[in-house]
Enzyme design. Structure first.
Site, PDB file in Angstrom:
ATOM      1  N   SER A 281       0.922  -1.057   0.053  1.00  0.00           N
ATOM      2  CA  SER A 281      -0.151   0.001   0.007  1.00  0.00           C
ATOM      3  C   SER A 281       0.868   1.175   0.019  1.00  0.00           C
ATOM      4  O   SER A 281       1.950   1.014   0.325  1.00  0.00           O
ATOM      5  CB  SER A 281      -0.761   0.116   1.233  1.00  0.00           C
ATOM      6  OG  SER A 281      -0.157   0.302   2.542  1.00  0.00           O
ATOM      7  N   ASP A 282       0.365   2.390  -0.596  1.00  0.00           N
ATOM      8  CA  ASP A 282       0.948   3.664  -0.172  1.00  0.00           C
ATOM      9  C   ASP A 282       1.083   4.227   1.077  1.00  0.00           C
ATOM     10  O   ASP A 282       0.159   3.337   1.785  1.00  0.00           O
ATOM     11  CB  ASP A 282       0.425   4.713  -1.268  1.00  0.00           C
ATOM     12  CG  ASP A 282       1.607   5.712  -1.495  1.00  0.00           C
ATOM     13  OD1 ASP A 282       2.540   5.928  -0.739  1.00  0.00           O
ATOM     14  OD2 ASP A 282       1.429   6.248  -2.607  1.00  0.00           O
ATOM     15  N   TRP A 283       1.563   4.836   1.456  1.00  0.00           N
ATOM     16  CA  TRP A 283       1.710   5.554   3.199  1.00  0.00           C
ATOM     17  C   TRP A 283       0.058   5.547   3.554  1.00  0.00           C
ATOM     18  O   TRP A 283      -0.365   6.449   3.295  1.00  0.00           O
ATOM     19  CB  TRP A 283       2.457   6.495   3.043  1.00  0.00           C
ATOM     20  CG  TRP A 283       2.794   7.077   4.691  1.00  0.00           C
ATOM     21  CD1 TRP A 283       1.803   7.744   5.228  1.00  0.00           C
ATOM     22  CD2 TRP A 283       3.896   7.008   5.178  1.00  0.00           C
ATOM     23  NE1 TRP A 283       2.384   7.797   6.531  1.00  0.00           N
ATOM     24  CE2 TRP A 283       3.638   7.638   6.461  1.00  0.00           C
ATOM     25  CE3 TRP A 283       5.007   6.564   4.952  1.00  0.00           C
ATOM     26  CZ2 TRP A 283       4.599   7.826   7.494  1.00  0.00           C
ATOM     27  CZ3 TRP A 283       6.292   6.656   5.901  1.00  0.00           C
ATOM     28  CH2 TRP A 283       5.885   7.179   7.037  1.00  0.00           C
ATOM     29  N   ALA A 284      -0.008   4.552   4.433  1.00  0.00           N
ATOM     30  CA  ALA A 284      -1.356   4.524   5.230  1.00  0.00           C
ATOM     31  C   ALA A 284      -2.713   4.869   4.363  1.00  0.00           C
ATOM     32  O   ALA A 284      -3.640   4.979   4.810  1.00  0.00           O
ATOM     33  CB  ALA A 284      -1.326   5.982   6.115  1.00  0.00           C
ATOM     34  N   SER A 285      -2.304   4.157   3.065  1.00  0.00           N
ATOM     35  CA  SER A 285      -3.566   4.237   2.120  1.00  0.00           C
ATOM     36  C   SER A 285      -4.602   3.120   2.567  1.00  0.00           C
ATOM     37  O   SER A 285      -5.917   2.997   2.181  1.00  0.00           O
ATOM     38  CB  SER A 285      -2.973   3.891   0.731  1.00  0.00           C
ATOM     39  OG  SER A 285      -2.564   2.777   0.568  1.00  0.00           O
TER      40      SER A 285
END
Length: 750
Positions: A281-285
């Site tokens: 995932s992207d940061w905290a997505s």
């Protein structure tokens, strides 16, 4: 540095053939056996731990405690090799199973030696530049213990208001495919398990570059046909080039956030392309799907992400927190966890981390090597675009005895590095001011008066002072543009004019009557029409990195000749956006006979202006079209010939033409091949780039150049959502840019 000769032929055919590193099937079988053996020994908590990526923080003891319990699979943002080894030692020697950590970092266009931003590299139209830049980044980053980078960004982007355009390769699907695949090759080298190789991570999967209004993280609406024809091909090319990992994007498309989108992650990436690496995932997505309104809480977010096909969660911790309960409730299957862990372990084995988890702590020896700096300089040279050169102002001649160097970007060592340079060192940057002084020595007097201290500065006192000083020079070199902070993630703009009093500075310099050479260093195309009008020459250099100064100095004095081309359309004004060359034709395209705003007679009839598709105030064209760029010399295209005017779908079309240097300097031209499907089951773009080649010619030299284009590459997703080549009429252009060239016709028959 080593040049990889085989790259060009392979990459210029992407995304239609596979350039994947050949895998040793026996070794793969051994790896799969090791994975299954290790998986059988893992507890559920240890499996979920492998799916957890944390960002490094100060207290190494706290991190060590988590690692020892098997609750961490990857760490990002740790660049101290001593700490990297310490954390890795805990994983290898103190955890129950001894599974190595995967150390990650955003290394976007260089680790220490900073290359031009990716948009600048794309302006070179040279995949070798992209590969060399990624290879240098990999060598330097791996020396610090980093074995995974979140690059290349291969979002097709057609809105320069979007700050992250700086990280990508521009607006074109084919150019992005070729350059992105070259970056994958550079990061990963000839073998993933080499200690200088780092796993590439094409991002953002998928459609992020089409964010509404050019506003970061915003929604997109890309129908499946457009998604497949425009936005997915660069990612498919990266997968075929052997990319080890993929990252989901922040955006939702048609209401489905990418981090929870089964169609793109399972059906396309895994099912259609056969990808077997890590999806992160992207940061905290994952957690941000709650803010999207796609999940009610962290439990539902974790469930949707894992069930959609996300293997590893970056920093939001919903997997660690929620997956045990979700498995117990049967909302996430144990097999989904096992598959995710298989994907993670597979990449760790392929990287050789189980056998060689540690890094030589004398890493400093790998940084800023002379070969790295030379490659960065060459990249900056090839990335620079000559937009205007009135009366052959450039290159500067020996008759120039005094130059005025002005502008906020003339000596801005941090800002010329551009966005995403977490590890760049501004003390190593060579600025234009420094490079010019070193180049000219005592042969030319250099008057330095910046006028503005930074790009947003509005102090008109400084402007007046710079103009007064510049009046004493033979030529004025004005370095303007954007600070690094004005582009990149979350740095979007609604106004693309030069910031601060830079426009007033150019106007004041022009009033001196001296030739003004404007050099723009920025992270995106800017609306610089009025500044271009006031300038005798304009060079555009998307933030050029560590060696940008020497590259620009060489170009200004003719030790190098510009060859860059615009990788994205430059709008005249923001109101034209989106403006890109590969648009579909409307039913009423402009004919150029229409009346523009200032020519409208009073009380004109409602239909008297021409009922076609154009802006009354902006006219018909952008400021600069895609693929545009001048040289100090001139080139002539002639004698375009096709191998056949009637081709079958299995044929290969050969296009030959003569390219001649008709000027007085040796130069490199980027010859471009565009194609149009004239009539199809769905409307097709007016032109699409299909090939390009950098051709270097001496004055008066002529070469016969050829492009080979398999007809299969004319396939698209048609009205029935089938990818196919449709028989019919086609046109092609061999040209220096997307708006030039003589139209040539051919047919495809069943």
């Amino acid at each position: 540095m080593k040049t990889m000769k085989m790259l060009s032929a392979c990459l210029l055919l992407l995304p239609f053939i596979s350039c994947t590193q050949v895998q040793d099937t026996e070794n793969d079988a051994v790896i799969e056996q090791k994975i299954e053996t290790l998986l059988s020994r893992m507890t559920l908590e240890e499996k979920i731990g492998q799916m957890n990526q944390i960002s490094s923080y100060g207290n190494i003891e706290d991190m060590s405690g988590l690692i020892k319990k098997g609750e961490v699979g990857s760490i990002l943002n740790e660049v101290d090799p001593v700490r990297v080894n310490a954390l890795q030692r805990v994983a290898m020697e103190e955890s129950r199973l001894g599974i190595p950590l995967l150390m990650a970092r955003d290394v976007i266009h260089g680790f220490k030696t900073i290359f031009p931003i990716p948009l600048g590299q794309a302006a070179s139209f040279n995949p070798q530049v992209a590969e060399d830049g990624a290879r240098v980044a990999a060598v330097e980053a791996s020396a610090a213990g980093i074995r995974w980078t979140f690059a290349p960004m291969i979002d097709v982007a057609r809105d320069p208001r979007w700050g992250r355009m700086a990280e990508g390769c521009g607006e074109d699907t084919y150019l992005t495919s070729v350059m992105g695949a070259a970056m994958v090759k550079g990061f990963q080298g000839d073998s993933l398990n080499h200690p200088t190789s780092i796993a590439a991570c094409p991002k953002h999967f998928v459609g992020y570059g089409a964010a509404e209004g050019g506003r970061d993280y915003n929604s997109t609406f890309i129908p499946e046909r457009r998604l497949r024809n425009v936005y997915l091909p660069p990612f498919e090319a990266a997968a075929k080039a052997g990319a080890a990992t993929f990252m989901t994007s922040f955006n939702d498309n048609d209401g489905a956030p990418s981090t929870g989108n089964t169609f793109i992650l399972k059906d396309v990436l895994r099912g259609e392309w056969g990808f077997d690496g890590i999806v992160v995932s992207d940061w905290a997505s994952v957690a941000e799907m709650i803010a999207h309104g796609f999940a009610a809480d962290s439990k539902e977010a974790a469930m949707k992400a894992v069930n959609a096909g996300v293997d590893m969660e970056m920093v939001s911790y919903t997997f660690v927190k929620e997956l045990p309960g979700l498995i117990k409730e049967g909302k996430v299957k144990k097999s989904a966890i096992d598959d995710a862990v298989r994907n993670i372990l597979r990449i760790k084995f392929r990287l050789g981390l189980f056998d060689n988890p540690y890094v030589d702590e004398k890493w400093i020896e790998e940084l800023y090597a002379p070969s790295h700096l030379e490659a960065a300089k060459q990249a900056a040279v090839e990335s620079a675009i000559l937009l205007k050169n009135e009366k052959e102002t450039l290159p500067l001649q020996s008759s120039v005895k005094t130059v005025a160097v002005v502008g906020p970007m003339a000596n801005a060592p941090y800002d010329q590095l551009g966005t995403w340079i977490f590890d760049g060192d501004k003390t190593k940057t060579v600025t234009p001011l420094k490079a010019i002084k070193e180049l000219v020595g005592d042969k030319v007097q250099v008057i330095y008066e910046p006028g503005l201290t930074y790009s947003r500065d509005k102090n008109m006192v400084g402007v007046a002072k710079a103009a007064a000083a510049a009046a004493r020079a033979d030529v004025i070199l004005a370095f303007v543009g954007e600070e690094a902070i004005l582009s990149g993630e979350a740095h979007c703009l609604a106004d693309l004019n030069l910031q601060g009093a830079q426009s007033e500075l150019i106007a004041a310099l022009a009033k001196t009557g001296k030739p003004v050479v404007t050099v723009v260093m920025a992270g995106r195309p800017l609306t610089i029409g009025k500044e271009v009008e006031l300038s005798s020459a304009v060079l555009y250099s998307f933030h050029p990195g560590t060696m940008g100064g020497p590259a620009l100095a060489d170009l200004l004095w003719g030790k190098a000749v510009p060859s860059g081309k615009t990788p994205v359309t430059f709008p005249k004004m923001v109101g034209q956006i989106p403006v890109y060359y590969a648009h579909n034709s409307s039913g009423r395209p402009a004919t150029r006979n229409e009346v523009l705003l200032n020519d409208i007679p009073l009380e004109a009839g409602q239909t008297s202006l021409g009922c076609t598709s154009f802006y009354m105030d902006a006219g018909f064209d952008p400021l600069y079209s895609f693929g545009y760029g001048l040289s100090y010399t001139t080139f002539k295209y002639d004698n375009v010939k096709l191998s056949s005017a009637n081709l079958k779908k299995e044929d290969v079309l050969t296009v030959t033409f003569d390219l001649e240097n008709t000027g007085k300097y040796e130069g490199t031209e980027v010859a471009q091949l565009y194609v149009q499907d004239k009539f199809a089951s769905v409307t097709r773009p007016v032109r699409e780039l299909k090939r390009f080649a950098r051709v270097t010619l001496k004055p008066g030299e002529k070469k016969n150049v050829s492009f080979e284009l398999p007809i299969s590459e004319l396939a698209f997703w048609n009205i029935d959502m089938v990818k196919t080549v449709e028989a019919g009429d086609f046109a092609l252009w061999v040209a220096p840019d997307s708006q030039s060239g003589e139209e040539v016709f051919f047919k495809v028959v069943d």
